[in-house]
Design a protein around this motif. Structure first.
Motif: not given
Ligand code: SAH
Length: 252
Positions: A15-21, A30-38, A42-50, A239-240
């Motif tokens: 959530a903290a990473v997404l707030a910064a993108m 595969a039942g996961r939400d990948f968040w594609v952006g910057h 930098h080009s970034v894809v952020a995701v919860l590892s599980r 982490s952020l």
């Protein structure tokens, strides 16, 4: 442009990473939400590892196959094993072992069958960059966490450690078990549930991988204490700040 994969172990960290993108778009695979952006250009894809080795390995494989990431960085929390690895410290992995891998007597204890090895290395360059970023953040811990949080969790002078991280499908929460791990793998600094699996996947794809873990507990009988609060108030902020500092340094 190189795409950086960021795997967060905890929802609060993501959530903290997404707030910064500024521009993230959700792509579900595969039942996961990948968040594609910057993030900071930098080009970034952020995701919860599980949680756990298989779930994290699947997430990593999708990042590599579907999103073509050319580097992967994992952030999360871990139990401290090494002497001097205290709650509030940060471990940057230099290598990983699956502590619950045992195909003996067919293969030596800990060796991953058909790989001829038990240890998987983190990428040296990425890890060195993350150590620098972590040092910068920890030097300024009070600004990132606030003095109240520092005092409440007794985080006097947080340190960064570099070394072996061990992974297995168990939350280690007894002194007996952590002592057993210390005896079996004396150089292990920290224990968690995903890193070695993701390192193995990245080894297969020859993509650089690094992991940063904030120590949330000592993997002993007190390991559950204030876990959620620690994640919210300390680990996700570290982490952020570390990722942000790292991206900022790369630009320079
Ligand atoms: N019981 C916990 C579950 C957290 S799952 C809860 O109350 O929510 C544990 C997560 O933190 C995993 O991502 C794992 O990698 C990491 N972790 C932190 N401390 C750990 C420990 N002592 N043993 C194993 N994993 C640990």
């Amino acid at each position: 442009m190189a795409v950086i994969g960021i795997m967060s172990a905890m929802q609060e960290e993501l959530a903290a990473v997404l707030a910064a993108m500024p521009d993230e778009q959700r792509v579900s695979v595969a039942g996961r939400d990948f968040w594609v952006g910057h993030w900071q250009g930098h080009s970034v894809v952020a995701v919860l590892s599980r949680i756990g080795k298989v779930a994290a390995a699947t997430t990593a494989t999708v990042l590599l196959e579907r999103f073509g990431v050319s580097a992967l960085v994992f952030t999360g929390v871990a139990g401290g094993l090494g002497s001097g690895v205290q709650v509030g410290d940060v471990v940057v992995a230099d290598s990983f072992v699956q502590h619950d891998m045992d195909a003996s007597p067919l293969f030596p204890r800990y060796e991953v069958p058909l790989y001829g090895r038990a240890r998987f290395a983190a990428d040296g360059v990425l890890s060195a960059q993350l150590i620098v970023a972590t040092q910068q953040v920890l030097r300024d811990a009070e600004r990132h966490l606030g003095s109240d949080t520092l005092a409440q969790f007794r985080l006097a002078s947080p340190r960064v450690h570099h070394g072996l991280v061990i992974s297995g499908d168990r939350f280690v929460a007894t002194s007996a078990e952590s002592q057993g791990l210390r005896l079996a793998l004396p150089d292990a600094l920290a224990v968690e549930m995903e890193g070695a699996a993701v390192a193995q996947v990245c080894h297969d794809y020859a993509v650089p991988f690094a992991a940063v873990r904030t120590i949330s507990d000592r993997a002993d009988d007190a390991a559950q204490t204030d876990f959620q609060r620690f994640i919210r108030e300390v680990a996700s902020r570290y982490s952020l700040a570390i990722l942000s500092q790292w991206l900022n340094n790369r630009q320079a």
